[in-house]
Design a protein around this motif. Structure first.
Motif, short mmCIF file in Angstrom:
data_model
loop_
_atom_site.label_atom_id
_atom_site.label_comp_id
_atom_site.label_asym_id
_atom_site.label_seq_id
_atom_site.Cartn_x
_atom_site.Cartn_y
_atom_site.Cartn_z
N SER A 142 26.36 -23.56 25.61
CA SER A 142 26.01 -24.71 24.77
C SER A 142 24.86 -24.31 23.82
N LYS A 143 24.66 -25.13 22.85
CA LYS A 143 23.60 -24.87 21.86
C LYS A 143 22.23 -24.91 22.51
N LEU A 144 22.05 -25.76 23.49
CA LEU A 144 20.76 -25.88 24.16
C LEU A 144 20.43 -24.60 24.93
N VAL A 145 21.50 -24.06 25.58
CA VAL A 145 21.26 -22.82 26.33
C VAL A 145 20.95 -21.67 25.38
N MET A 146 21.67 -21.61 24.30
CA MET A 146 21.42 -20.54 23.32
C MET A 146 20.02 -20.66 22.73
N THR A 147 19.58 -21.89 22.51
CA THR A 147 18.23 -22.09 21.96
C THR A 147 17.18 -21.62 22.96
N ALA A 148 17.41 -21.92 24.24
CA ALA A 148 16.47 -21.50 25.26
C ALA A 148 16.40 -19.99 25.38
N ILE A 149 17.56 -19.33 25.14
CA ILE A 149 17.55 -17.87 25.23
C ILE A 149 16.91 -17.24 23.99
N ALA A 150 17.20 -17.79 22.82
CA ALA A 150 16.75 -17.17 21.57
C ALA A 150 15.28 -17.40 21.27
N THR A 151 14.76 -18.56 21.69
CA THR A 151 13.39 -18.91 21.30
C THR A 151 12.37 -17.91 21.80
N PRO A 152 12.31 -17.51 23.06
CA PRO A 152 11.29 -16.53 23.48
C PRO A 152 11.41 -15.19 22.76
N LEU A 153 12.68 -14.80 22.55
CA LEU A 153 12.87 -13.51 21.88
C LEU A 153 12.37 -13.56 20.43
N VAL A 154 12.69 -14.66 19.75
CA VAL A 154 12.26 -14.79 18.34
C VAL A 154 10.74 -14.85 18.25
N ILE A 155 10.15 -15.66 19.13
CA ILE A 155 8.68 -15.79 19.09
C ILE A 155 8.02 -14.43 19.34
N LEU A 156 8.54 -13.71 20.30
CA LEU A 156 7.97 -12.38 20.59
C LEU A 156 8.14 -11.45 19.41
N GLY A 157 9.27 -11.50 18.76
CA GLY A 157 9.49 -10.62 17.59
C GLY A 157 8.59 -10.96 16.43
N VAL A 158 8.47 -12.29 16.17
CA VAL A 158 7.59 -12.71 15.06
C VAL A 158 6.14 -12.32 15.35
N TRP A 159 5.69 -12.56 16.61
CA TRP A 159 4.31 -12.20 16.96
C TRP A 159 4.06 -10.72 16.79
N TRP A 160 5.01 -9.90 17.19
CA TRP A 160 4.87 -8.45 17.04
C TRP A 160 4.81 -8.05 15.58
N MET A 161 5.64 -8.68 14.77
CA MET A 161 5.67 -8.35 13.34
C MET A 161 4.34 -8.73 12.66
N VAL A 162 3.82 -9.93 12.95
CA VAL A 162 2.56 -10.38 12.35
C VAL A 162 1.41 -9.48 12.79
N ARG A 163 1.39 -9.10 14.06
CA ARG A 163 0.34 -8.24 14.56
C ARG A 163 0.37 -6.88 13.86
N ARG A 164 1.57 -6.37 13.65
CA ARG A 164 1.70 -5.06 12.98
C ARG A 164 1.22 -5.13 11.52
N VAL A 165 1.55 -6.19 10.88
CA VAL A 165 1.12 -6.36 9.47
C VAL A 165 -0.41 -6.44 9.40
N ARG A 166 -1.04 -7.21 10.35
CA ARG A 166 -2.50 -7.33 10.35
C ARG A 166 -3.18 -6.00 10.59
N LYS A 167 -2.63 -5.23 11.55
CA LYS A 167 -3.22 -3.91 11.83
C LYS A 167 -3.09 -2.97 10.64
N SER A 168 -1.95 -3.04 9.96
CA SER A 168 -1.78 -2.16 8.79
C SER A 168 -2.77 -2.53 7.69
N MET A 169 -3.10 -3.80 7.54
CA MET A 169 -4.08 -4.24 6.54
C MET A 169 -5.49 -3.82 6.92
N GLU A 170 -5.78 -3.86 8.24
CA GLU A 170 -7.10 -3.44 8.67
C GLU A 170 -7.33 -1.95 8.50
#
Length: 433
Positions: free
Chosen positions: A405-433
């Motif tokens: 179901s869509k709810l199950v897919m959302t529950a699976i995708a959300t942690p993965l997406v959040i982790l990926g976005v957080w990793w990407m933002v952190r990498r960009v900040r470090k490259s700027m520093e």
């Protein structure tokens, strides 16, 4: 006859050797026979005398010599001695002034009536390149008995300031009161013994002229001291007030520092403008004392000598000049020291202000960092929200195929997406520093 030493022809002379050696013999004393007289005149420019055009002095002398058909001085000469009609003239050029001494081989019937000065043409005197700093009439007679000399001194001079002494081992008696008479001249008299030679009489007359000239030139330092006195007093009060205010807490130290720098600059300017006059005064004073010393004075009829007159009247003036010079130097040094102290105080206060500013900047930077981290977290949430929707759109067919179901897919995708976005933002900040 003694053989002369052979000339050295293998070594070259310094270009100034002969000129320097001849300078020691260029101004001989005149030779005078009593009775005789002398007219003395010293001319000085009122301002900038040391830097004057000295050719103008020689041109003025040449104009006088031309009237009597006398020979001219050498180009660049600083002295001349020769015949001027039936008299002798001695001309000397000094750093600040020029002198004329006219020697006559007779004395006036009426002593010090000023007629002897008429030997210098009036229209020529009017064109002098400067003003009269002093002039003197000198009368030389053969020594009479003491009673006669005392009587003449009483008639010719002011008793209150009269200076008399027996000089040069008793060969002459000299006298003068250092007052300007009605004709505008100083008066000096010399009574010589019959065995007093012509050269010695010439030296006595020359010494009297030098004592009067250098005494007058020295007194210019006193006039300068008096001119500086009122302003120095005002500056001293201002300086003392500023230094007193420095002992407490000042509202505007920068303004006080500006005032100190202004006072210091004015004192340095006064010192620079007066240094030549004060230095010249010291040199002239030394010459006056030296000329009196070489006369080898002895007291005559209990009256004050030239040295005693100078000690009572001249020395206090010279001490005033020296005191003014020392005071001016001391005030300049005080102003500099006060300025340095206040500048140090201002620097310390500015350092404290800079420290406070840096601490404030550090606090603001820390707040900005915290705000940045907060914004960064919110950015991750916002980006993740839109990224999860994109992932659901892209993975929707796969979910239908897997009966998810869509709810199950959302529950699976959300942690993965959040982790990926957080990793990407952190990498960009470090490259700027």
């Amino acid at each position: 006859m003694t053989d002369m030493a052979p000339a050295i022809t293998t070594i070259e002379d310094h270009p100034l050797r002969y000129a320097l050696a001849n300078e020691l013999h260029a101004r001989p004393f005149p030779t005078l026979d009593a009775p005789c007289g002398a007219v003395y005149l010293a001319i000085k420019r009122p301002e900038g005398a040391a830097a004057r055009d000295k050719d103008a002095d020689r041109q003025h002398l040449t104009q006088l010599l031309d009237r009597f058909g006398a020979t001219h001085p050498q180009p660049g000469a600083t002295h001349w001695f020769g015949d001027l009609g039936k008299h002798k003239l001695k001309w000397e050029q000094h750093t600040e002034f020029v002198t004329y001494t006219l020697f006559v081989d007779q004395v006036e019937e009426r002593p010090f009536n000023g007629q002897i000065f008429s030997h210098l043409p009036t229209d020529w005197l009017a064109k002098a390149p400067g003003v009269r700093i002093t002039s003197a009439l000198i009368r030389v007679e053969e020594m009479q008995d003491e009673t006669e000399i005392v009587s003449r001194l009483t008639d010719w001079f002011v008793p209150e300031s009269l200076a008399v002494s027996r000089v040069l081992d008793g060969s002459a008696v000299i006298a003068g009161d250092f007052r300007i008479d009605a004709a505008g001249h100083m008066r000096f008299a010399a009574f010589t013994t019959p065995d007093c030679g012509a050269r010695r009489i010439g030296r006595i007359v020359q010494r009297l002229c030098e004592i009067e000239t250098y005494k007058t030139m020295s007194m210019l330092g006193l006039a300068r001291s008096r001119d500086l006195g009122p302003r120095m007093g005002a500056l001293d009060n201002e300086l003392t007030g500023l230094m007193s205010s420095m002992t407490g807490k000042m509202a505007q130290p920068e303004e006080t520092l500006d005032s100190l720098l202004a006072i210091s600059a004015e004192l340095e300017n006064m010192l620079a403008q007066s240094s030549f006059r004060f230095g010249a005064t010291g040199a002239y004073e030394a010459i006056v004392n030296q000329r009196i010393d070489v006369l080898r004075e002895e007291r005559y009829t209990g009256r004050q000598t030239f040295a005693e007159f100078m000690m009572r009247r001249f020395d206090p003036a010279m001490r005033t000049v020296k005191s003014t010079e020392r005071r001016l130097q001391t005030m300049a040094e005080r102003a500099i020291r006060a300025g340095d102290l206040l500048r140090t105080r201002v620097d310390v206060e500015r350092s404290a202000q800079n420290q406070s500013l840096l601490e404030s900047m550090n606090k603001r930077a820390d707040l900005q960092l915290r705000l940045q981290k907060t914004v960064e977290g919110l950015s991750v949430v916002a980006i993740s929200y839109y990224a999860v929707n994109l992932v659901l759109y892209m993975a929707g067919p796969l979910g239908d195929a897997a009966n998810l179901s869509k709810l199950v897919m959302t529950a699976i995708a959300t942690p993965l997406v959040i982790l990926g976005v957080w990793w990407m933002v952190r990498r960009v900040r470090k490259s700027m520093e």
